[in-house]
Structures are given as C-alpha cells and as structure tokens.
Write a protein that holds these residues in place. Structure first.
Motif, PDB file in Angstrom:
ATOM      1  N   LEU A 197      -6.562  -4.083 -16.810  1.00  0.00           N
ATOM      2  CA  LEU A 197      -6.464  -4.964 -15.642  1.00  0.00           C
ATOM      3  C   LEU A 197      -5.353  -4.509 -14.698  1.00  0.00           C
ATOM      4  O   LEU A 197      -5.510  -4.537 -13.470  1.00  0.00           O
ATOM      5  N   LEU A 198      -4.208  -4.089 -15.256  1.00  0.00           N
ATOM      6  CA  LEU A 198      -3.117  -3.608 -14.409  1.00  0.00           C
ATOM      7  C   LEU A 198      -3.502  -2.313 -13.694  1.00  0.00           C
ATOM      8  O   LEU A 198      -3.155  -2.118 -12.514  1.00  0.00           O
ATOM      9  N   ALA A 199      -4.208  -1.417 -14.392  1.00  0.00           N
ATOM     10  CA  ALA A 199      -4.662  -0.190 -13.749  1.00  0.00           C
ATOM     11  C   ALA A 199      -5.622  -0.497 -12.610  1.00  0.00           C
ATOM     12  O   ALA A 199      -5.530   0.092 -11.518  1.00  0.00           O
ATOM     13  N   ALA A 200      -6.545  -1.434 -12.838  1.00  0.00           N
ATOM     14  CA  ALA A 200      -7.478  -1.821 -11.785  1.00  0.00           C
ATOM     15  C   ALA A 200      -6.742  -2.467 -10.615  1.00  0.00           C
ATOM     16  O   ALA A 200      -7.046  -2.197  -9.445  1.00  0.00           O
ATOM     17  N   ALA A 201      -5.746  -3.316 -10.914  1.00  0.00           N
ATOM     18  CA  ALA A 201      -4.976  -3.961  -9.847  1.00  0.00           C
ATOM     19  C   ALA A 201      -4.179  -2.938  -9.039  1.00  0.00           C
ATOM     20  O   ALA A 201      -4.106  -3.022  -7.797  1.00  0.00           O
ATOM     21  N   ALA A 202      -3.587  -1.957  -9.724  1.00  0.00           N
ATOM     22  CA  ALA A 202      -2.818  -0.929  -9.019  1.00  0.00           C
ATOM     23  C   ALA A 202      -3.715  -0.104  -8.103  1.00  0.00           C
ATOM     24  O   ALA A 202      -3.354   0.186  -6.948  1.00  0.00           O
ATOM     25  N   LEU A 203      -4.890   0.284  -8.595  1.00  0.00           N
ATOM     26  CA  LEU A 203      -5.811   1.077  -7.776  1.00  0.00           C
ATOM     27  C   LEU A 203      -6.327   0.268  -6.584  1.00  0.00           C
ATOM     28  O   LEU A 203      -6.415   0.783  -5.462  1.00  0.00           O
ATOM     29  N   ALA A 204      -6.684  -1.000  -6.819  1.00  0.00           N
ATOM     30  CA  ALA A 204      -7.163  -1.839  -5.724  1.00  0.00           C
ATOM     31  C   ALA A 204      -6.072  -2.045  -4.677  1.00  0.00           C
ATOM     32  O   ALA A 204      -6.323  -1.954  -3.463  1.00  0.00           O
ATOM     33  N   ALA A 205      -4.837  -2.323  -5.132  1.00  0.00           N
ATOM     34  CA  ALA A 205      -3.730  -2.498  -4.185  1.00  0.00           C
ATOM     35  C   ALA A 205      -3.457  -1.207  -3.425  1.00  0.00           C
ATOM     36  O   ALA A 205      -3.111  -1.233  -2.233  1.00  0.00           O
ATOM     37  N   ALA A 206      -3.611  -0.056  -4.091  1.00  0.00           N
ATOM     38  CA  ALA A 206      -3.399   1.229  -3.420  1.00  0.00           C
ATOM     39  C   ALA A 206      -4.421   1.442  -2.308  1.00  0.00           C
ATOM     40  O   ALA A 206      -4.081   1.900  -1.214  1.00  0.00           O
ATOM     41  N   VAL A 207      -5.690   1.115  -2.583  1.00  0.00           N
ATOM     42  CA  VAL A 207      -6.729   1.266  -1.550  1.00  0.00           C
ATOM     43  C   VAL A 207      -6.450   0.339  -0.377  1.00  0.00           C
ATOM     44  O   VAL A 207      -6.583   0.729   0.791  1.00  0.00           O
ATOM     45  N   ILE A 213      -8.021   0.168   8.427  1.00  0.00           N
ATOM     46  CA  ILE A 213      -9.265   0.707   7.873  1.00  0.00           C
ATOM     47  C   ILE A 213      -9.698  -0.229   6.757  1.00  0.00           C
ATOM     48  O   ILE A 213      -8.881  -0.622   5.912  1.00  0.00           O
ATOM     49  N   SER A 214     -10.962  -0.574   6.726  1.00  0.00           N
ATOM     50  CA  SER A 214     -11.458  -1.505   5.722  1.00  0.00           C
ATOM     51  C   SER A 214     -11.449  -0.864   4.333  1.00  0.00           C
ATOM     52  O   SER A 214     -11.368   0.363   4.185  1.00  0.00           O
ATOM     53  N   PHE A 215     -11.544  -1.723   3.318  1.00  0.00           N
ATOM     54  CA  PHE A 215     -11.536  -1.270   1.929  1.00  0.00           C
ATOM     55  C   PHE A 215     -12.664  -0.268   1.673  1.00  0.00           C
ATOM     56  O   PHE A 215     -12.446   0.807   1.100  1.00  0.00           O
ATOM     57  N   ALA A 258       4.675   0.840 -17.430  1.00  0.00           N
ATOM     58  CA  ALA A 258       4.448   1.825 -16.372  1.00  0.00           C
ATOM     59  C   ALA A 258       3.426   1.322 -15.358  1.00  0.00           C
ATOM     60  O   ALA A 258       3.613   1.434 -14.143  1.00  0.00           O
ATOM     61  N   LEU A 259       2.323   0.761 -15.848  1.00  0.00           N
ATOM     62  CA  LEU A 259       1.285   0.250 -14.950  1.00  0.00           C
ATOM     63  C   LEU A 259       1.782  -0.950 -14.158  1.00  0.00           C
ATOM     64  O   LEU A 259       1.453  -1.108 -12.975  1.00  0.00           O
ATOM     65  N   MET A 260       2.581  -1.800 -14.785  1.00  0.00           N
ATOM     66  CA  MET A 260       3.154  -2.941 -14.072  1.00  0.00           C
ATOM     67  C   MET A 260       4.110  -2.467 -12.972  1.00  0.00           C
ATOM     68  O   MET A 260       4.120  -3.011 -11.863  1.00  0.00           O
ATOM     69  N   GLY A 261       4.924  -1.453 -13.256  1.00  0.00           N
ATOM     70  CA  GLY A 261       5.827  -0.928 -12.241  1.00  0.00           C
ATOM     71  C   GLY A 261       5.085  -0.372 -11.044  1.00  0.00           C
ATOM     72  O   GLY A 261       5.467  -0.620  -9.893  1.00  0.00           O
ATOM     73  N   ALA A 262       4.004   0.380 -11.300  1.00  0.00           N
ATOM     74  CA  ALA A 262       3.204   0.913 -10.200  1.00  0.00           C
ATOM     75  C   ALA A 262       2.595  -0.210  -9.370  1.00  0.00           C
ATOM     76  O   ALA A 262       2.615  -0.170  -8.133  1.00  0.00           O
ATOM     77  N   THR A 263       2.072  -1.230 -10.042  1.00  0.00           N
ATOM     78  CA  THR A 263       1.465  -2.351  -9.316  1.00  0.00           C
ATOM     79  C   THR A 263       2.491  -3.104  -8.493  1.00  0.00           C
ATOM     80  O   THR A 263       2.254  -3.447  -7.323  1.00  0.00           O
ATOM     81  N   LEU A 264       3.657  -3.378  -9.078  1.00  0.00           N
ATOM     82  CA  LEU A 264       4.693  -4.128  -8.363  1.00  0.00           C
ATOM     83  C   LEU A 264       5.135  -3.407  -7.098  1.00  0.00           C
ATOM     84  O   LEU A 264       5.282  -4.021  -6.032  1.00  0.00           O
ATOM     85  N   LEU A 265       5.359  -2.099  -7.199  1.00  0.00           N
ATOM     86  CA  LEU A 265       5.873  -1.371  -6.042  1.00  0.00           C
ATOM     87  C   LEU A 265       4.834  -1.288  -4.932  1.00  0.00           C
ATOM     88  O   LEU A 265       5.166  -1.448  -3.742  1.00  0.00           O
ATOM     89  N   ILE A 266       3.580  -1.066  -5.274  1.00  0.00           N
ATOM     90  CA  ILE A 266       2.531  -0.991  -4.262  1.00  0.00           C
ATOM     91  C   ILE A 266       2.325  -2.345  -3.593  1.00  0.00           C
ATOM     92  O   ILE A 266       2.201  -2.444  -2.363  1.00  0.00           O
ATOM     93  N   VAL A 267       2.302  -3.413  -4.386  1.00  0.00           N
ATOM     94  CA  VAL A 267       2.127  -4.754  -3.813  1.00  0.00           C
ATOM     95  C   VAL A 267       3.318  -5.117  -2.931  1.00  0.00           C
ATOM     96  O   VAL A 267       3.149  -5.723  -1.863  1.00  0.00           O
ATOM     97  N   ALA A 268       4.538  -4.759  -3.347  1.00  0.00           N
ATOM     98  CA  ALA A 268       5.721  -5.043  -2.533  1.00  0.00           C
ATOM     99  C   ALA A 268       5.670  -4.291  -1.208  1.00  0.00           C
ATOM    100  O   ALA A 268       6.011  -4.844  -0.150  1.00  0.00           O
ATOM    101  N   ASP A 269       5.234  -3.030  -1.231  1.00  0.00           N
ATOM    102  CA  ASP A 269       5.137  -2.263   0.012  1.00  0.00           C
ATOM    103  C   ASP A 269       4.058  -2.841   0.925  1.00  0.00           C
ATOM    104  O   ASP A 269       4.237  -2.925   2.147  1.00  0.00           O
ATOM    105  N   TRP A 270       2.939  -3.257   0.336  1.00  0.00           N
ATOM    106  CA  TRP A 270       1.882  -3.887   1.135  1.00  0.00           C
ATOM    107  C   TRP A 270       2.379  -5.188   1.751  1.00  0.00           C
ATOM    108  O   TRP A 270       2.142  -5.457   2.929  1.00  0.00           O
ATOM    109  N   GLY A 271       3.111  -5.991   0.973  1.00  0.00           N
ATOM    110  CA  GLY A 271       3.643  -7.245   1.497  1.00  0.00           C
ATOM    111  C   GLY A 271       4.625  -7.025   2.632  1.00  0.00           C
ATOM    112  O   GLY A 271       4.616  -7.761   3.631  1.00  0.00           O
TER     113      GLY A 271
END
Length: 345
Positions: free
Chosen positions: A27-37, A47-49, A295-308
């Motif tokens: 789930l964290l890997a999927a969340a990180a990839l979705a947030a990255a897109v 640009i749309s998803f 590791a996956l949580m760290g990637a997700t947190l940083l991407i979501v923070a940058d998006w926010g």
C-alpha cells in the motif's frame, strides 16, 4: 499477527512473511507511486494523471515529454530516493539506539552534512558538485566522531543519543557562525540549502543517489534480522550467534552514508528520518526495525509534503524542508506526550 511460512521443496529454504507488514509495504509503494505521478503533473503547466502516465510510457506530446521527463521527473525521483534513504537511515538509528528519538536529525549527522556544505559555500565558494562532496564528507566525519565518542566497550544506545545531541548542539553553533561570516549572496544560498529543497534538481542529482541506494539499501536490509535480535539486548543477541558490534558498525556506517548522500542531494530535510520509522511501525504493528516499510513511508512522506507545498504556495515558493519541519515538529510534540503518558520519560 498473521504470518506465512514459505519453505523450499527440499527444506533448504524457509522464509517467514508477516502478511500485515507485506500489505502495508504494498500500500505504501502504491501510495508513493501515485503521489509521484500527481506531483509530476503539478506546476505552472498542469498535466492530468492519465497524461502523465501516458507520457511516461512514451505516448505523450513533445511538449509534455519535455516537461515530464526533463523538468519534473528528476525532481520527483530525487524526492523518492531521498525520502527512502532518510526513512531507512532513521529506522537503523532508532533500532540501534532503542529510542524513538534516535534519528540523523537529532543525533547530529544532518548537522555535520550541513556544516560540510556550508564550509564549501562560504569559505571556498564552491559549486553544486563541491557542495555535495562537502556535505558527504561532513556527514561521514560527524558519524565517525559520534561513534568514537560513544564507544566504551561497545556503543550503548543511551550514550549514542546523548553524544549525538551534544554534537548537534555544537554543530548548530558552527552553522550559525558560518552564516554570519557569509556575504549576502552566499548567505541566501546557504539558507536555502540548509532548509532542504527539491527545487532545481535534474538528472545529475538522480544518478549518484541511484548508485548509493543500489549499494547500501541491500546492505541495510541484510542487517534486518540481526537488528531485530539486538532489540532484545546485546547479551541475548550474542547468545543467538549475532556478531553485535560488527552488525552495529556496518548498519551505522550504511545509515550515515545514506543520510549524507540524501543531504547532499536535497539538503538536510527535517524530521523525515524521525517520523517515517515510527509511523511505519504503527502501521505494521510488527516487532523489529521494519526497514522496508520505513523506507517506503519516508518516500511517501517527502513526495506528499512537496506536493502539499506546491499546491498551497506554488512551485518552489516554499522548500519542502519547511513543510516537513512543521509537520515533524507537531509529530515530535505528540510523541513526547505519548512517551510521558507511558512513563518512559
């Protein structure tokens, strides 16, 4: 806790899987990839998803290809790699120190990397490559100094935390001194760097991180089982056949190098290494350092923070380190309250 035991046909291989931890990782890997897109599609030229996915697969328009592949994708990849490296390093430090406050931020490793970078910026007027080199050297030197100062017939977690906090305080003073010595241009450049930012990152920042992670991540993951045994105490780990000091040294060295490389790429992004392992552990509810989930949580947190930060203030208006610092400060206050309620502090 539901587990799955997988054995080879001849009994020569046995793997124990925690199903909840495995599900959390997926789930964290999927969340990180979705947030990255989503982050790739965010900016002055939205640009749309679906268009981002199509462009990444080679079916986008020429303009979209340039924006996605050359301008935004490197930034997102740096964010994913930096977040994963910090989350993994934080999990190692917390496992070795046996303290939820043990992280490169608190123990001074990030401060040492910042000092190394600021010396290059302020004293030697170096470029971006020299700044990255100075950051790595500063982080490694600080990690070695903390380890040696904490050594006394081994490295105890409590002693490691105390020495690290003292080193962080000293290095903070050095950082402030260097900022007062800098001219206006260098001071502005140094302040932006020590805040932590993903702005302006390109493929030259991606490939060194890929190389470092490709070497060090398997090393750290290989220390997962010994670190889990060491959480029961050094004597118990020795009785189970774990070479405690060798594992501790290898894991700490890998964690310091991961922190230094991440800091060299994005600056000392605050609190990701502190919060990611604890959040991952609360999700998995599994004992041990939970290295892969951290590791996956760290990637997700940083991407979501940058998006926010981009959604709230616009592209590159607020460095991602500001957002992680605010969120991490709130988390730290909550963690201290929980620890105090439990009677551990």
């Amino acid at each position: 806790m539901r587990t799955l035991n997988v054995r080879g046909t001849k009994g020569d291989l046995s793997v124990r899987l925690d199903l909840r931890a495995l599900l959390v990782c997926l789930l964290l890997a999927a969340a990180a990839l979705a947030a990255a897109v989503v982050l790739v599609g965010t900016g002055d030229y939205p640009i749309s998803f679906g268009e981002v996915v199509r462009t990444l697969l080679g079916g986008g328009e020429p303009g979209q290809e340039f924006v996605v592949r050359e301008l935004r994708l490197p930034r997102v990849l740096v964010g994913l790699l930096v977040g994963a490296a910090l989350g993994l390093a934080g999990a190692v430090f917390q496992a070795i120190s046996r303290n939820p406050l043990g992280s490169p931020d608190v123990l001074g490793i990030s401060h040492g990397s910042a000092v190394g970078a600021l010396v290059v910026i302020v004293v030697f007027k170096g470029g971006s490559e020299a700044v990255a080199t100075g950051s790595v050297i500063g982080g490694i030197a600080t990690g070695a100094a903390i380890y040696l100062l904490a050594w006394r017939r081994g490295v105890a977690g409590y002693r490691l935390v105390l020495v690290g906090i003292g080193a962080a305080a000293i290095l903070t003073g050095v950082i402030n001194y260097l900022l007062t010595r800098a001219d206006l241009v260098d001071a502005a450049r140094a302040t932006l760097w020590i805040t932590g930012s993903l702005g302006g990152r390109d493929w030259t920042h991606v490939w060194p991180l890929v190389a470092v992670c490709a070497v060090l991540v398997p090393v750290v993951l290989g220390c997962g089982r010994p670190l889990r045994m060491m959480e029961m105490g050094d004597d118990t780990a020795y009785a189970l056949g774990i070479p405690v000091e060798r594992v501790r040294l290898v894991a700490l060295l890998a964690a310091v190098l991961l922190t230094a490389a991440a800091t060299a790429a994005a600056g000392p992004v605050a609190f990701v290494a502190l919060t990611a392992p604890q959040l991952a552990r609360r999700l998995t509810r599994a004992p041990g350092p939970n290295l892969a989930p951290a590791a996956l949580m760290g990637a997700t947190l940083l991407i979501v923070a940058d998006w926010g930060a981009q959604r709230a203030f616009g592209a590159d208006q607020v460095p991602v380190g500001v957002v992680t610092g605010v969120l991490g400060g709130v988390y730290l206050l909550w963690l201290l309250a929980v620890e105090r309620r439990a009677g551990r502090i």
